[in-house]
Scaffold this motif. Structure first.
Motif, mmCIF file in Angstrom:
data_model
loop_
_atom_site.group_PDB
_atom_site.id
_atom_site.type_symbol
_atom_site.label_atom_id
_atom_site.label_comp_id
_atom_site.label_asym_id
_atom_site.label_seq_id
_atom_site.Cartn_x
_atom_site.Cartn_y
_atom_site.Cartn_z
ATOM 1 N N PHE A 37 0.713 -1.162 0.014
ATOM 2 C CA PHE A 37 0.010 -0.014 0.228
ATOM 3 C C PHE A 37 0.703 1.282 0.096
ATOM 4 C CE2 PHE A 37 -2.544 3.494 1.868
ATOM 5 C CZ PHE A 37 -3.714 3.379 1.153
ATOM 6 N N LYS A 38 1.876 1.168 0.691
ATOM 7 C CA LYS A 38 2.956 2.254 0.820
ATOM 8 C C LYS A 38 3.436 2.566 -0.658
ATOM 9 C CE LYS A 38 5.643 1.554 4.165
ATOM 10 N NZ LYS A 38 6.588 1.589 5.409
ATOM 11 N N ASP A 39 3.680 1.562 -1.365
ATOM 12 C CA ASP A 39 4.338 1.728 -2.691
ATOM 13 C C ASP A 39 3.117 2.197 -3.453
ATOM 14 O OD1 ASP A 39 6.540 0.185 -2.101
ATOM 15 O OD2 ASP A 39 5.841 -1.609 -2.854
ATOM 16 N N LEU A 40 1.934 1.890 -3.373
ATOM 17 C CA LEU A 40 0.865 2.361 -4.177
ATOM 18 C C LEU A 40 0.782 4.117 -3.772
ATOM 19 C CD1 LEU A 40 -1.370 1.906 -5.961
ATOM 20 C CD2 LEU A 40 -2.783 1.571 -3.934
ATOM 21 N N VAL A 41 0.748 4.525 -2.744
ATOM 22 C CA VAL A 41 0.931 5.803 -2.371
ATOM 23 C C VAL A 41 2.104 6.755 -2.933
ATOM 24 C CG1 VAL A 41 0.904 7.507 -0.484
ATOM 25 C CG2 VAL A 41 -0.259 5.536 -0.352
ATOM 26 N N ALA A 42 3.043 5.920 -2.873
ATOM 27 C CA ALA A 42 4.393 6.406 -3.507
ATOM 28 C C ALA A 42 4.068 6.619 -5.040
ATOM 29 C CB ALA A 42 5.662 5.670 -3.073
ATOM 30 N N LEU A 43 3.680 5.437 -5.618
ATOM 31 C CA LEU A 43 3.357 5.615 -7.159
ATOM 32 C C LEU A 43 2.434 6.636 -7.368
ATOM 33 C CD1 LEU A 43 3.464 1.596 -7.888
ATOM 34 C CD2 LEU A 43 5.123 3.581 -8.711
ATOM 35 N N ARG A 44 1.437 6.833 -6.708
ATOM 36 C CA ARG A 44 0.482 7.910 -6.948
ATOM 37 C C ARG A 44 1.160 9.242 -6.886
ATOM 38 N NH1 ARG A 44 -5.260 6.320 -6.819
ATOM 39 N NH2 ARG A 44 -5.644 8.660 -6.107
ATOM 40 N N THR A 45 2.168 9.444 -5.969
ATOM 41 C CA THR A 45 3.007 10.713 -5.754
ATOM 42 C C THR A 45 3.670 10.853 -6.895
ATOM 43 O OG1 THR A 45 2.939 10.359 -3.537
ATOM 44 C CG2 THR A 45 4.545 11.981 -4.376
ATOM 45 N N CYS A 46 4.375 10.005 -7.527
ATOM 46 C CA CYS A 46 5.123 10.304 -8.837
ATOM 47 C C CYS A 46 4.238 10.470 -9.972
ATOM 48 C CB CYS A 46 5.783 9.027 -9.091
ATOM 49 S SG CYS A 46 7.195 8.677 -7.889
ATOM 50 N N VAL A 47 3.065 9.747 -10.021
ATOM 51 C CA VAL A 47 2.310 10.305 -11.086
ATOM 52 C C VAL A 47 1.600 11.682 -10.949
ATOM 53 C CG1 VAL A 47 -0.031 9.550 -12.141
ATOM 54 C CG2 VAL A 47 1.406 7.691 -11.459
ATOM 55 N N SER A 48 1.214 12.031 -10.032
ATOM 56 C CA SER A 48 0.701 13.529 -9.653
ATOM 57 C C SER A 48 1.922 14.427 -9.889
ATOM 58 C CB SER A 48 0.380 13.680 -8.072
ATOM 59 O OG SER A 48 0.130 14.884 -7.774
ATOM 60 N N LEU A 49 3.146 14.061 -9.686
ATOM 61 C CA LEU A 49 4.177 14.975 -9.844
ATOM 62 C C LEU A 49 4.438 15.093 -11.275
ATOM 63 C CD1 LEU A 49 6.629 13.959 -6.993
ATOM 64 C CD2 LEU A 49 5.467 15.942 -6.948
ATOM 65 N N ARG A 50 4.277 14.068 -12.111
ATOM 66 C CA ARG A 50 4.499 14.064 -13.249
ATOM 67 C C ARG A 50 3.619 14.657 -14.214
ATOM 68 N NH1 ARG A 50 6.314 14.647 -17.560
ATOM 69 N NH2 ARG A 50 6.792 13.183 -19.229
ATOM 70 N N ARG A 51 2.217 15.053 -13.681
ATOM 71 C CA ARG A 51 1.692 16.041 -14.454
ATOM 72 C C ARG A 51 2.227 17.366 -14.645
ATOM 73 N NH1 ARG A 51 -3.968 15.034 -10.850
ATOM 74 N NH2 ARG A 51 -2.620 16.319 -9.783
ATOM 75 N N GLU A 52 3.088 17.837 -13.699
ATOM 76 C CA GLU A 52 3.836 19.054 -13.618
ATOM 77 C C GLU A 52 5.088 19.301 -13.987
ATOM 78 O OE1 GLU A 52 2.226 21.984 -13.171
ATOM 79 O OE2 GLU A 52 0.229 21.167 -12.586
ATOM 80 N N GLN A 53 6.018 18.012 -13.841
ATOM 81 C CA GLN A 53 7.460 17.838 -14.095
ATOM 82 C C GLN A 53 7.775 16.730 -14.783
ATOM 83 O OE1 GLN A 53 10.010 19.967 -12.493
ATOM 84 N NE2 GLN A 53 8.403 21.400 -12.583
ATOM 85 N N SER A 54 9.182 16.780 -15.187
ATOM 86 C CA SER A 54 9.614 15.842 -16.121
ATOM 87 C C SER A 54 10.106 14.440 -15.192
ATOM 88 C CB SER A 54 10.741 16.333 -17.058
ATOM 89 O OG SER A 54 11.611 16.515 -16.185
ATOM 90 N N LEU A 55 10.214 13.298 -15.790
ATOM 91 C CA LEU A 55 10.701 12.491 -14.978
ATOM 92 C C LEU A 55 12.153 12.514 -14.483
ATOM 93 C CD1 LEU A 55 9.590 9.235 -17.333
ATOM 94 C CD2 LEU A 55 8.762 9.901 -15.098
ATOM 95 N N GLN A 56 13.059 13.321 -15.452
ATOM 96 C CA GLN A 56 14.254 13.700 -14.864
ATOM 97 C C GLN A 56 14.332 14.512 -13.670
ATOM 98 O OE1 GLN A 56 13.089 14.029 -18.040
ATOM 99 N NE2 GLN A 56 14.389 12.796 -19.229
ATOM 100 N N SER A 57 13.288 15.589 -13.634
ATOM 101 C CA SER A 57 13.071 16.500 -12.327
ATOM 102 C C SER A 57 12.608 15.644 -11.069
ATOM 103 C CB SER A 57 12.063 17.539 -12.526
ATOM 104 O OG SER A 57 12.337 18.498 -13.528
ATOM 105 N N ILE A 58 11.794 14.470 -11.329
ATOM 106 C CA ILE A 58 11.429 13.716 -10.327
ATOM 107 C C ILE A 58 12.515 13.020 -9.718
ATOM 108 C CG2 ILE A 58 9.868 11.731 -9.573
ATOM 109 C CD1 ILE A 58 7.793 12.642 -11.743
ATOM 110 N N ARG A 59 13.270 12.454 -10.600
ATOM 111 C CA ARG A 59 14.767 11.484 -10.201
ATOM 112 C C ARG A 59 15.295 12.461 -9.545
ATOM 113 N NH1 ARG A 59 15.718 6.650 -11.483
ATOM 114 N NH2 ARG A 59 14.725 5.702 -13.049
ATOM 115 N N LYS A 60 15.717 13.758 -10.100
ATOM 116 C CA LYS A 60 16.390 15.039 -9.246
ATOM 117 C C LYS A 60 15.840 15.218 -7.840
ATOM 118 C CE LYS A 60 18.731 19.269 -10.060
ATOM 119 N NZ LYS A 60 18.872 20.467 -10.915
ATOM 120 N N ALA A 61 14.804 15.419 -7.815
ATOM 121 C CA ALA A 61 14.172 15.663 -6.467
ATOM 122 C C ALA A 61 14.486 14.457 -5.633
ATOM 123 C CB ALA A 61 12.521 16.089 -6.714
ATOM 124 N N LEU A 62 14.178 13.220 -6.184
ATOM 125 C CA LEU A 62 14.221 12.050 -5.164
ATOM 126 C C LEU A 62 15.754 12.022 -4.661
ATOM 127 C CD1 LEU A 62 11.620 9.727 -6.474
ATOM 128 C CD2 LEU A 62 11.403 11.155 -4.689
#
Length: 185
Positions: A37-62
């Motif tokens: 379930f925690k993975d599911l929440v984390a994945l939803r966070t990534c999907v939500s972030l992806r609406r505004e930012q690139s995958l590279q930005s998400i990787r950089k943030a993490l």
């Protein structure tokens, strides 16, 4: 349930430039891949972030979150939000820029909200200078309101007053705080 496509799930499990994947499934990273379930929440966070930012930005943030700030909890433990320019780690007292100004507290990003403005010809007061003896400066205590000309948080002075300390006696605790400044707190 996560909102992620199968391709995104594969991409987020691959090691990035820093050698770590965005998400390693907790239950089973091997086939069959099983997410908690925690993975599911984390994945939803990534999907939500992806609406505004690139995958590279998400990787950089993490990467900044894990290695720059040293946060080691599961991704689901953090509140991450994005706008068109960056990704923020939002905590109760402040937000931290994870991409554009990696690791910097970003109260100054909200300065326009703190400045005075008008709504239907009514002036909304200036929160940078909420009272005569109080000030907000992003460079002092991360933008927390303080007694003017000091680093003394207004909340500590206000707490003393709530506990029954007279404004004239505040100087016993904080010599640089006048009774008038104590009342403003």
């Amino acid at each position: 349930m996560s909102g992620a496509t199968l391709r995104q799930l594969q991409h987020w499990r691959k090691p990035g430039p820093d050698g770590t994947p965005i998400l390693v499934p907790e239950i089973s990273p091997e086939r069959p891949i099983l997410y908690s379930f925690k993975d599911l929440v984390a994945l939803r966070t990534c999907v939500s972030l992806r609406r505004e930012q690139s995958l590279q930005s998400i990787r950089k943030a993490l990467t900044e979150l894990r290695f720059g700030l040293g946060f080691a909890e599961h991704l689901s433990a953090y509140k991450l939000v994005a706008d068109l320019s960056t990704i923020y780690l939002v905590e109760p007292e402040h937000a931290t820029d994870l991409v554009k100004r990696g690791g910097q507290i970003v109260i100054d990003q909200f300065i326009d909200v703190l400045r005075p403005f008008y709504v239907q010809s009514r002036q909304i007061p200036d929160l940078m200078k909420p009272r005569k003896h109080l000030e907000v400066d992003p460079e002092i205590r991360g933008g927390e309101p303080v007694i003017e000309g000091t680093r003394v948080p207004y909340e500590e002075v206000a707490a003393l007053l709530r506990d029954g300390v007279a404004p004239e006696r505040i100087q016993r605790f904080y010599p640089q705080v006048s009774p008038e400044a104590a009342l403003d707190a």
